[in-house]
Design an enzyme around this catalytic site. Structure first.
Site, mmCIF file in Angstrom:
data_model
loop_
_atom_site.group_PDB
_atom_site.id
_atom_site.type_symbol
_atom_site.label_atom_id
_atom_site.label_comp_id
_atom_site.label_asym_id
_atom_site.label_seq_id
_atom_site.Cartn_x
_atom_site.Cartn_y
_atom_site.Cartn_z
ATOM 1 C CG ASP A 1 -2.999 4.926 -4.641
ATOM 2 O OD1 ASP A 1 -2.328 4.924 -3.588
ATOM 3 O OD2 ASP A 1 -2.975 5.830 -5.483
ATOM 4 C CG HIS B 1 -2.313 0.500 0.919
ATOM 5 N ND1 HIS B 1 -2.581 1.440 -0.045
ATOM 6 C CD2 HIS B 1 -3.517 0.186 1.462
ATOM 7 C CE1 HIS B 1 -3.877 1.698 -0.087
ATOM 8 N NE2 HIS B 1 -4.480 0.952 0.817
#
Length: 428
Positions: free
Chosen positions: A404, A400
């Site tokens: 995204d 992450h």
């Protein structure tokens, strides 16, 4: 007679120390030139250390699991002639410690295997041997379970494997000898319900230690998140069956993996941020044009990830052949260091054991790993009708810090679309 001392060699790439994984010899053994003496583990692969001389092992310089510096004494061998140790150095050689002869055997992943002369086998005196009641013979967990199921006391079985390791063949020989002598092992049912108080301590060394370190590092450094989607693979499975029927005899059989590799290649064209490596120390993301697909493979010594290089330039059959070649090399311990490094995205599958969902751990420094679950037939509603379809989940994880959530979801949806309409895999 003289003494030849072998020092830990410089394996290259600036490596200053390596882990001693396993000895293939013990003090007192006679060795020949090119015989493998030990396996050592670098950051990337297991490497064989062969003997440059003929002679008798008189001292070992470490124990399995010990981290040794390059240039430190690995082993001392008594040889004909003067050897390479001067008289004044003899006391130092005598001080080299001896490793336990019962050190656990770990299969090697060979980086570049030299020609190996066969080690003289010990004379076999039959499949039965008497050991002390508390002596634990060397054997794999599978062999121990097999012996338990057969009601065989493992300490009574003579092992013909390396360092006296008990093999499945030794259990068969023990049974055959017992039957020839009119003896039968205790009943399997009785053995299965017998109370047990044994324990086994397994050192985390060699490849298992490296796997543990990499998994721990990945979960500590990357911000994992997973995304799961189900895919209707009926059409792509029909295409696969058709291609195998038409070309399987001449081009080889296709599994689902080459189609998945192709889907990754096509989908990544629109998501270059996912075909990337992240150097979190330098804070640099490297996006690659080439798609080097790591294919997670289970071997006798643990999980390995051989790499299908330049998947973007391979046909289905070319990918299938390379996946098969690399998987075989990894399972047989013959994958080279180069074949086990350099991937840009990883594909992991447990095949029929794939379960419904999984949360795969990233293969750092990559930022994505695509996990394949098993295919099951389920009733689905299509245009108001209940039909039976072949369904499969993709359970994928992403870093992450780089990827995204929306991008990850769209990437997996792109793969879904390609596999559900497999003709689009080949439309440029």
């Amino acid at each position: 007679m003289g003494t030849h001392v072998i020092k830990m060699p410089d394996i290259g790439e600036g490596i200053a120390e390596v882990e001693l994984s396993v000895w293939h010899v013990k003090v007192g053994d006679m060795v020949v030139e090119d015989q493998v003496l030990a396996d050592v583990m670098t950051d990337k692969a297991m490497v064989d250390i062969p003997s440059p001389v003929n002679g008798k092992v008189i001292a070992l310089g470490g124990v399995p699991g010990e981290v040794m510096a390059v240039g430190s004494i690995l082993i001392s061998i008594e040889v004909e002639g003067a050897g390479n140790v001067k008289e004044s150095a003899q006391p130092a050689v005598a001080a080299v410690k001896e490793a336990p002869v019962t050190a656990p055997k770990v299969e090697a992943v060979v980086e570049s295997k030299p020609a190996v002369a066969p080690r003289p086998a010990a004379a076999c005196q039959g499949p039965m041997v008497a050991r002390e009641a508390d002596e634990r013979p060397l054997a794999s967990p599978a062999v121990r379970k097999h012996a338990l199921d057969l009601g065989i006391q493992l300490r009574l079985v003579r092992g013909t494997g390396p360092a006296g390791r008990v093999l499945h063949e030794d259990l068969d020989a023990y049974l055959a000898q017992g039957q020839a002598q009119g003896q039968q092992p205790q009943s399997t049912a009785a053995a299965a319900y017998a109370q047990r108080s044994d324990e086994e301590q397994i050192p985390v060394i060699g490849m298992r230690r490296k796997i543990a370190q990499r998994m721990q590092e990945a979960t500590q450094r990357a911000a994992h998140f997973s995304y799961v989607e189900e895919i209707d693979v009926t059409a792509v499975e029909e295409l696969r069956a058709h291609l195998n029927e038409k070309h399987g005899a001449t081009r080889g059989k296709l599994t689902l993996l080459p189609f998945l590799v192709r889907a990754l290649v096509v989908a990544l064209r629109d998501f270059p941020q996912i075909n990337a490596r992240y150097d979190d120390e330098a804070q640099v993301i490297t996006r690659l044009g080439a798609v080097h697909v790591g294919v997670a493979t289970q071997s006798n010594i643990g999980l390995m990830v051989p790499v299908v290089r330049h998947a973007e330039a391979r046909s289905l059959w070319d990918s299938a052949a390379e996946i098969s070649r690399l998987a075989t090399a990894a399972r047989n311990g013959k994958a080279s260091r180069d074949e086990l490094s350099g991937s840009s995205i990883t594909l992991t599958s447990l095949g029929a054991l794939g379960g419904i969902v999984s949360t795969p751990v990233l293969n750092l420094p990559e930022v994505a790993i695509v996990g394949v679950n098993k295919i099951v037939e389920r009733p689905m509603v299509i245009k108001g009708q209940i039909v039976i379809r072949k369904m499969m989940n993709l359970s994928s994880s992403f870093d992450h810090r780089v990827v995204d959530g929306m991008d990850a979801a769209q990437f997996i949806q792109a793969i879904r679309g390609l596999l559900e309409q497999p003709a689009t895999l080949f439309v440029d």
